[in-house]
Motif scaffolding. Structure first.
Motif, PDB file in Angstrom:
ATOM      1  N   THR A  58       7.866 -10.390   1.154  1.00  0.00           N
ATOM      2  CA  THR A  58       7.523 -11.153  -0.044  1.00  0.00           C
ATOM      3  C   THR A  58       6.130 -10.794  -0.522  1.00  0.00           C
ATOM      4  OG1 THR A  58       8.714 -12.924   1.032  1.00  0.00           O
ATOM      5  CG2 THR A  58       7.568 -13.456  -1.008  1.00  0.00           C
ATOM      6  N   LEU A  59       5.193 -10.753   0.433  1.00  0.00           N
ATOM      7  CA  LEU A  59       3.807 -10.444   0.072  1.00  0.00           C
ATOM      8  C   LEU A  59       3.710  -9.038  -0.504  1.00  0.00           C
ATOM      9  CD1 LEU A  59       1.622 -12.037   2.873  1.00  0.00           C
ATOM     10  CD2 LEU A  59       1.801 -12.683   0.476  1.00  0.00           C
ATOM     11  N   TYR A  90       2.151 -19.061   4.038  1.00  0.00           N
ATOM     12  CA  TYR A  90       1.680 -18.286   5.188  1.00  0.00           C
ATOM     13  C   TYR A  90       0.526 -18.991   5.867  1.00  0.00           C
ATOM     14  CZ  TYR A  90      -0.300 -14.775   8.127  1.00  0.00           C
ATOM     15  OH  TYR A  90      -0.803 -14.134   9.224  1.00  0.00           O
ATOM     16  N   LYS A 109      10.286 -11.105   6.727  1.00  0.00           N
ATOM     17  CA  LYS A 109      10.615 -11.431   5.331  1.00  0.00           C
ATOM     18  C   LYS A 109       9.386 -11.860   4.548  1.00  0.00           C
ATOM     19  CE  LYS A 109      15.302 -12.165   4.100  1.00  0.00           C
ATOM     20  NZ  LYS A 109      16.367 -13.141   3.900  1.00  0.00           N
ATOM     21  N   MET A 110       8.521 -12.563   5.268  1.00  0.00           N
ATOM     22  CA  MET A 110       7.276 -12.997   4.659  1.00  0.00           C
ATOM     23  C   MET A 110       6.470 -11.781   4.189  1.00  0.00           C
ATOM     24  SD  MET A 110       6.971 -16.007   4.274  1.00  0.00           S
ATOM     25  CE  MET A 110       6.105 -15.918   2.753  1.00  0.00           C
ATOM     26  N   ALA A 161       4.984  -8.983  -3.981  1.00  0.00           N
ATOM     27  CA  ALA A 161       4.035  -9.537  -4.929  1.00  0.00           C
ATOM     28  C   ALA A 161       2.959  -8.516  -5.261  1.00  0.00           C
ATOM     29  CB  ALA A 161       3.400 -10.802  -4.362  1.00  0.00           C
ATOM     30  N   ILE A 203      -3.253 -11.328 -16.362  1.00  0.00           N
ATOM     31  CA  ILE A 203      -3.681 -10.914 -15.017  1.00  0.00           C
ATOM     32  C   ILE A 203      -5.033 -11.558 -14.681  1.00  0.00           C
ATOM     33  CG2 ILE A 203      -4.380  -8.955 -13.583  1.00  0.00           C
ATOM     34  CD1 ILE A 203      -2.393  -7.240 -15.166  1.00  0.00           C
ATOM     35  N   LEU A 255       2.990 -14.094 -12.306  1.00  0.00           N
ATOM     36  CA  LEU A 255       2.176 -13.482 -11.252  1.00  0.00           C
ATOM     37  C   LEU A 255       1.600 -14.508 -10.281  1.00  0.00           C
ATOM     38  CD1 LEU A 255       0.159 -10.757 -13.173  1.00  0.00           C
ATOM     39  CD2 LEU A 255       2.131 -10.446 -11.703  1.00  0.00           C
ATOM     40  N   LEU A 302     -10.333   0.883 -14.740  1.00  0.00           N
ATOM     41  CA  LEU A 302      -9.755   1.718 -13.691  1.00  0.00           C
ATOM     42  C   LEU A 302      -8.289   2.055 -13.973  1.00  0.00           C
ATOM     43  CD1 LEU A 302     -11.333   2.662 -11.237  1.00  0.00           C
ATOM     44  CD2 LEU A 302     -10.108   0.953  -9.877  1.00  0.00           C
ATOM     45  N   PHE A 303      -7.507   1.016 -14.327  1.00  0.00           N
ATOM     46  CA  PHE A 303      -6.077   1.241 -14.523  1.00  0.00           C
ATOM     47  C   PHE A 303      -5.744   1.679 -15.948  1.00  0.00           C
ATOM     48  CE2 PHE A 303      -5.704  -2.055 -11.019  1.00  0.00           C
ATOM     49  CZ  PHE A 303      -5.582  -1.084 -10.047  1.00  0.00           C
ATOM     50  N   ALA A 320       4.299  -5.961  -7.520  1.00  0.00           N
ATOM     51  CA  ALA A 320       4.425  -6.461  -8.884  1.00  0.00           C
ATOM     52  C   ALA A 320       3.095  -6.311  -9.623  1.00  0.00           C
ATOM     53  CB  ALA A 320       4.856  -7.920  -8.879  1.00  0.00           C
ATOM     54  N   LEU A 321       2.020  -6.653  -8.908  1.00  0.00           N
ATOM     55  CA  LEU A 321       0.691  -6.533  -9.489  1.00  0.00           C
ATOM     56  C   LEU A 321       0.383  -5.077  -9.830  1.00  0.00           C
ATOM     57  CD1 LEU A 321      -1.897  -8.837  -7.711  1.00  0.00           C
ATOM     58  CD2 LEU A 321      -1.737  -8.342 -10.144  1.00  0.00           C
ATOM     59  N   MET A 381      11.530 -19.429   9.998  1.00  0.00           N
ATOM     60  CA  MET A 381      11.699 -19.138   8.584  1.00  0.00           C
ATOM     61  C   MET A 381      12.725 -20.064   7.942  1.00  0.00           C
ATOM     62  SD  MET A 381      12.219 -15.476   6.945  1.00  0.00           S
ATOM     63  CE  MET A 381      13.380 -15.635   5.647  1.00  0.00           C
ATOM     64  N   LEU A 436      -1.037  -9.078 -21.536  1.00  0.00           N
ATOM     65  CA  LEU A 436      -0.792  -8.678 -20.146  1.00  0.00           C
ATOM     66  C   LEU A 436      -2.087  -8.715 -19.346  1.00  0.00           C
ATOM     67  CD1 LEU A 436       1.053  -7.556 -17.941  1.00  0.00           C
ATOM     68  CD2 LEU A 436       0.531  -5.265 -18.758  1.00  0.00           C
ATOM     69  N   LEU A 487      -5.390  -0.014 -18.773  1.00  0.00           N
ATOM     70  CA  LEU A 487      -4.562  -0.833 -19.651  1.00  0.00           C
ATOM     71  C   LEU A 487      -5.330  -1.058 -20.953  1.00  0.00           C
ATOM     72  CD1 LEU A 487      -2.889  -3.590 -17.476  1.00  0.00           C
ATOM     73  CD2 LEU A 487      -1.886  -1.579 -18.475  1.00  0.00           C
ATOM     74  N   ALA A 513       2.380  -3.804 -12.759  1.00  0.00           N
ATOM     75  CA  ALA A 513       1.918  -4.339 -14.022  1.00  0.00           C
ATOM     76  C   ALA A 513       0.768  -3.508 -14.570  1.00  0.00           C
ATOM     77  CB  ALA A 513       1.472  -5.788 -13.847  1.00  0.00           C
ATOM     78  N   SER A 514       0.031  -2.878 -13.664  1.00  0.00           N
ATOM     79  CA  SER A 514      -1.108  -2.091 -14.111  1.00  0.00           C
ATOM     80  C   SER A 514      -0.860  -0.625 -13.798  1.00  0.00           C
ATOM     81  CB  SER A 514      -2.366  -2.582 -13.420  1.00  0.00           C
ATOM     82  OG  SER A 514      -2.061  -2.959 -12.109  1.00  0.00           O
ATOM     83  N   VAL A 515      -0.262   0.064 -14.747  1.00  0.00           N
ATOM     84  CA  VAL A 515       0.063   1.468 -14.542  1.00  0.00           C
ATOM     85  C   VAL A 515      -1.233   2.262 -14.415  1.00  0.00           C
ATOM     86  CG1 VAL A 515       1.329   3.440 -15.435  1.00  0.00           C
ATOM     87  CG2 VAL A 515       2.103   1.123 -15.962  1.00  0.00           C
ATOM     88  N   PRO A 516      -1.467   2.865 -13.275  1.00  0.00           N
ATOM     89  CA  PRO A 516      -2.767   3.490 -13.048  1.00  0.00           C
ATOM     90  C   PRO A 516      -2.975   4.741 -13.909  1.00  0.00           C
ATOM     91  CG  PRO A 516      -1.515   3.235 -11.002  1.00  0.00           C
ATOM     92  CD  PRO A 516      -0.580   3.029 -12.127  1.00  0.00           C
ATOM     93  N   GLY A 517      -4.210   4.920 -14.307  1.00  0.00           N
ATOM     94  CA  GLY A 517      -4.597   6.169 -14.947  1.00  0.00           C
ATOM     95  C   GLY A 517      -4.166   6.353 -16.375  1.00  0.00           C
ATOM     96  N   MET A 571       3.445 -11.498  12.149  1.00  0.00           N
ATOM     97  CA  MET A 571       3.903 -11.902  10.824  1.00  0.00           C
ATOM     98  C   MET A 571       5.405 -11.686  10.726  1.00  0.00           C
ATOM     99  SD  MET A 571       2.812 -10.434   7.201  1.00  0.00           S
ATOM    100  CE  MET A 571       1.227 -11.063   6.712  1.00  0.00           C
ATOM    101  N   ASN A 572       6.043 -12.705  10.182  1.00  0.00           N
ATOM    102  CA  ASN A 572       7.474 -12.634   9.985  1.00  0.00           C
ATOM    103  C   ASN A 572       7.825 -11.517   9.003  1.00  0.00           C
ATOM    104  OD1 ASN A 572       9.918 -13.272   8.413  1.00  0.00           O
ATOM    105  ND2 ASN A 572      10.057 -14.876   9.960  1.00  0.00           N
ATOM    106  N   VAL A 586       2.804 -15.587  -5.869  1.00  0.00           N
ATOM    107  CA  VAL A 586       1.722 -15.162  -4.977  1.00  0.00           C
ATOM    108  C   VAL A 586       1.039 -16.379  -4.362  1.00  0.00           C
ATOM    109  CG1 VAL A 586      -0.491 -13.959  -4.845  1.00  0.00           C
ATOM    110  CG2 VAL A 586       1.342 -13.033  -6.262  1.00  0.00           C
TER     111      VAL A 586
END
Lengths: 422, 352
Positions: free
Chosen positions: B8-9, A228, B4-5, B12, A281, A217, A268-269, B15-16, A318, A277, A271, B19-23, B1-2, A221
């Motif tokens: 990527t953001l 950037y 592709k950039m 990311a 995080i 992670l 909230l989520f 992904a976060l 780029m 995990l 987990l 990773a945290s399946v809500p609810g 902002m580009n 990031v």
């Protein structure tokens, strides 16, 4: 001779002295640092080395089907509920036939670890034909016996064993029925409340899963944010504000990230608590600023001439970044990431809030299984009442230090090997 | 902002988020236990034994009784714990919190007692202490001996100064350090117990709770109380060598060292198995755990764990928990409690 040379000559000796003093201060500071390190190492190694070994005693064990109450060793259920303590009790009674009375028999049975019974079960599971046979086996001792055998003559007076137990153990020792072996359980089991059965494999796996989550992670990031901010972001008040905040984030006490993890990720989520995990995080939040700051420094170190040359040849912004800046800055970024990971590896405070400070025996199989991490295991053991846990805690510290030293060495080597000088 | 950039953001961020399946809460197949650090050493032993018989070993967090109740009462669902340990009974307010969060059916299991004794060598004099004697002998600040309602630094040097009926020996008490649960209980039950016998000190409680605690739970630091480490065995050995000294430790150590040390009576009651069990001996408390019934059948093994904990080989007179220092309930009570625990009888809230 001119006036200036005269002046220089007069002050020369003084300036040399000042320089010597300055050097001496530097050497002194390093000396203090090294001394602290030596003290730490001697203390930890002195306390902990004994935990890498353990004592066993020799007993002829009869796998009596009747005593065990196991008729078919292939039946898992029957195997699990077998009375393994019973056969050990019988073997001890045979070895010390003169021991009589409830209290003494009880004291005698306490010499062997409760873990020895489980070892017998595992043997029987692997080789069902053992049932009914007698084997001379080396059995794990109780932690008090282990401590007694490891202790010096003088320390033995303070042993938790009573006078009779001490006599029995001394008898076994004298006749060569005790031996010291490498403590395998330390590296093959999870936590336990019995020191002789406790291991750090669970904590090592927990640390490993947590670190994988953190790396996966935080590295992408962090690097993306750094690129950037360095290469694309306009220089204005807003980006200045972001920069101040990133630097600020690096100084936030880690427990606060733990509170955030508890409120948002668990609250909230939804987990589960105590899983790598969530730990990963939370530690990502902590490591991100380190990675962003070091990655930005690495990008800054790439000379502008490289960018200008690439642009001069018609590369897009780029392409400049991905083909030229990033590969050149990568060693610096990796170093930063490894140092950030080493920091995260030694962290306990945020994990306290998300329930990773817990008694967990089973080995975790993935980042969604309950687990604890190495520094937490050290904390839990240092806090346990049984004496032997002190040595175990020190042994765990040695393992943690070994990991940290490896990671930091890797960072230095990477920097030396891959970094290019301009 | 580009572009592709941006991608990527966004990637990311995704992904976060992934990773945290809500609810939704995740399924869990291990029992989750929280609560008291006093019960922790017993619960962990039970958990470990339970785990060795082919079950998943329960996970136990030591959060303190209050912290455990808070987590336990947060709701029903696998993200909340199944069992909480407590070194005191559930409070009415906590029961109500549970009810309001949908944790309707709770089974209470009393597992045993934690008794704390004040003992000296059998070579010394057997004494009879009141809670007030303990407070006056060991608190940091005590009421002025001239009778006025003000606090002075503890002036007492010998037991006789405290109470003329006691021997003329210097006050020297070996006890656990503040990190110990025994110390907490000793401060709360013995020292505070004696403090409360002064009406004007008791009155402070309703005015300023933290001031009251600071007065009534403090231990003198002028050398009369010696922090002897967590090892109760060491205290017993030191008492043997010094007949004038007294030691504070758990009941189980008294029991195992009968020929060496004797316990002082507190408030006229001798610390015996029965007196601690019946609650007559004042420096004792009950230990509990609470089971969330809604999780039984959802999380595998809860019934098995409760059965293991309430089996004779664990909490009985000769059980393995006794070896770790738990004072068992009386035979009758234990039998009833085991029945109640295994049938998962719900609390009504009336009993609190």
């Amino acid at each position: 001779m001119s006036e200036t040379t005269e002046k220089v000559r007069k002050t020369l000796a003084r300036r040399y002295r000042a320089e010597k003093r300055f050097k001496a201060f530097g050497i002194g500071s390093i000396g203090i640092g090294l001394m602290a390190l030596v003290l730490l190492f001697t203390d930890i190694i002195g306390k902990g080395y004994s935990a890498f070994f353990e004592y066993e005693i020799q007993l002829p064990i009869t796998f009596d089907a009747e005593v065990l109450d196991v008729s078919d060793p292939r039946d898992e259920d029957e195997l699990n509920y077998g009375n393994y303590q019973g056969v050990i009790r019988d073997a001890l009674a045979e070895r010390f036939p003169s021991v009589e009375g409830r209290q003494d028999t009880r004291a005698l049975n306490q010499l062997v670890s409760t873990g020895a019974g489980y070892a017998l079960r595992d043997m029987l599971r692997e080789d069902p034909s053992l049932l009914g046979k007698t084997r001379t086996l080396w059995l794990l001792t109780d932690d008090d016996v282990d401590l007694f055998l490891k202790a010096s003559e003088k320390q033995r007076e303070d042993s938790r064993l009573n006078a009779k137990q001490q006599q029995w153990v001394a008898e076994l020792e004298a006749s060569g029925e005790t031996r010291m072996v490498f403590n395998q359980s330390l590296f093959s089991y999870g936590d336990s409340r019995e020191p002789e059965q406790a291991g750090i494999l669970g904590a090592i796996l927990g640390s490993l899963f947590t670190m994988i989550v953190t790396l996966v992670l935080s590295f992408p990031v962090g690097v993306a944010a750094a690129i950037y901010l360095e290469e694309f972001a306009p220089k204005n008040k807003f980006t200045d504000f972001i920069e101040v905040n990133i630097n600020n984030l690096a100084a936030v006490p880690s427990i606060i990230f733990g509170l955030l993890g508890l409120a948002v990720i668990i609250g909230l989520f939804g987990l589960p608590r105590s899983v790598p995990l969530v730990g990963g995080i939370v530690l990502t939040l902590m490591t991100l600023p380190t990675i962003i700051i070091s990655s930005r420094a690495a990008i800054k170190a790439v000379p502008p001439s490289i960018r200008q040359a690439a642009m001069g040849l018609g590369a897009s912004k780029m392409q400049v970044v991905l083909h030229h800046v990033l590969p050149l800055a990568l060693p610096g970024m990796l170093t930063g990431a490894i140092i950030g990971m080493a920091q995260a590896l030694g962290e306990t405070a945020p994990l306290l809030m998300i329930g990773m400070v817990a008694f967990i025996v089973d080995l975790p199989a993935g980042p969604l299984d309950a687990a604890t991490v190495l520094p937490v295991q050290i904390y839990l053991w240092a806090d346990s009442p049984e004496q032997s846990f002190e040595a175990l805690a020190s042994a765990a510290i040695m393992v943690l230090l070994a990991f940290l030293i490896t990671m930091n060495t890797l960072a230095v080597v990477l920097r030396k090997r891959l970094e290019r000088r301009w | 902002m580009n572009f592709k950039m941006k991608a990527t953001l966004a990637g990311a961020a995704a992904a976060l988020a992934m990773a945290s399946v809500p609810g939704t809460a995740m399924a869990r197949d291990t029992i989750s236990i929280v609560g008291s650090s006093t019960v922790y050493p017993f619960a962990t032993v039970v958990a470990e034994r339970f785990g060795r018989t082919g079950n998943a070993t329960p996970k136990i967090e030591s959060t303190g009784s209050g912290g455990g109740m808070k987590l336990f009462c947060q709701g029903v669902g696998t993200q909340h714990p199944d069992i909480t340990n407590a070194s005191r009974r559930m409070k009415k307010s906590e029961f109500e919190l549970c009810q309001s969060n949908g944790v309707k059916d709770i089974t209470e299991v009393k597992v045993g007692y934690d008794g704390i004794v004040i003992a000296n060598s059998v070579k010394g004099e057997h004494i009879d202490l009141s809670l007030r004697d303990i407070f006056l002998a060991l608190a940091k600040d005590v009421p002025n001996p001239d009778g006025s309602e003000e606090l002075v630094a503890n002036p007492y040097k010998t037991w006789k100064d405290v109470n003329p009926a006691l021997p003329n020996t210097e006050i020297e008490v070996l006890g656990p350090p503040p990190t110990s649960g025994t110390r907490d209980a000793f401060n709360e039950l013995a020292i505070e117990g004696g403090c409360k016998t002064f009406p004007w000190l008791k009155a402070i409680k309703s005015e300023d709770k933290s001031k009251y605690k600071a007065i009534c739970r403090s231990v003198r630091e002028d050398g009369a109380y010696v922090e002897a480490g967590e090892n109760d065995n060491l205290i017993v050995q030191k008492l043997e060598k010094n007949p004038a000294a007294y030691g504070v430790f758990g009941y189980s150590f008294l029991d195992q060292n009968r020929g060496v040390v004797q316990a002082a009576n507190v408030g006229g009651v001798e610390p015996t198995f029965e007196a601690i069990g019946s609650g007559d001996y004042p420096v004792s408390r009950s230990l509990y755990f609470y089971v969330k019934k809604a999780h039984v059948g959802v999380i595998p093994g809860i019934e098995g764990y409760v059965k293991e904990f309430t089996s004779e080989k664990a909490w009985g007179d000769q059980g393995y928990l006794g070896e770790k220092g738990l004072i068992p309930l009386g035979d009758e009570l234990r039998k009833n409690m085991a029945k109640q625990a295994r049938s998962l009888k719900s609390m009504t809230g009336e009993e609190l």
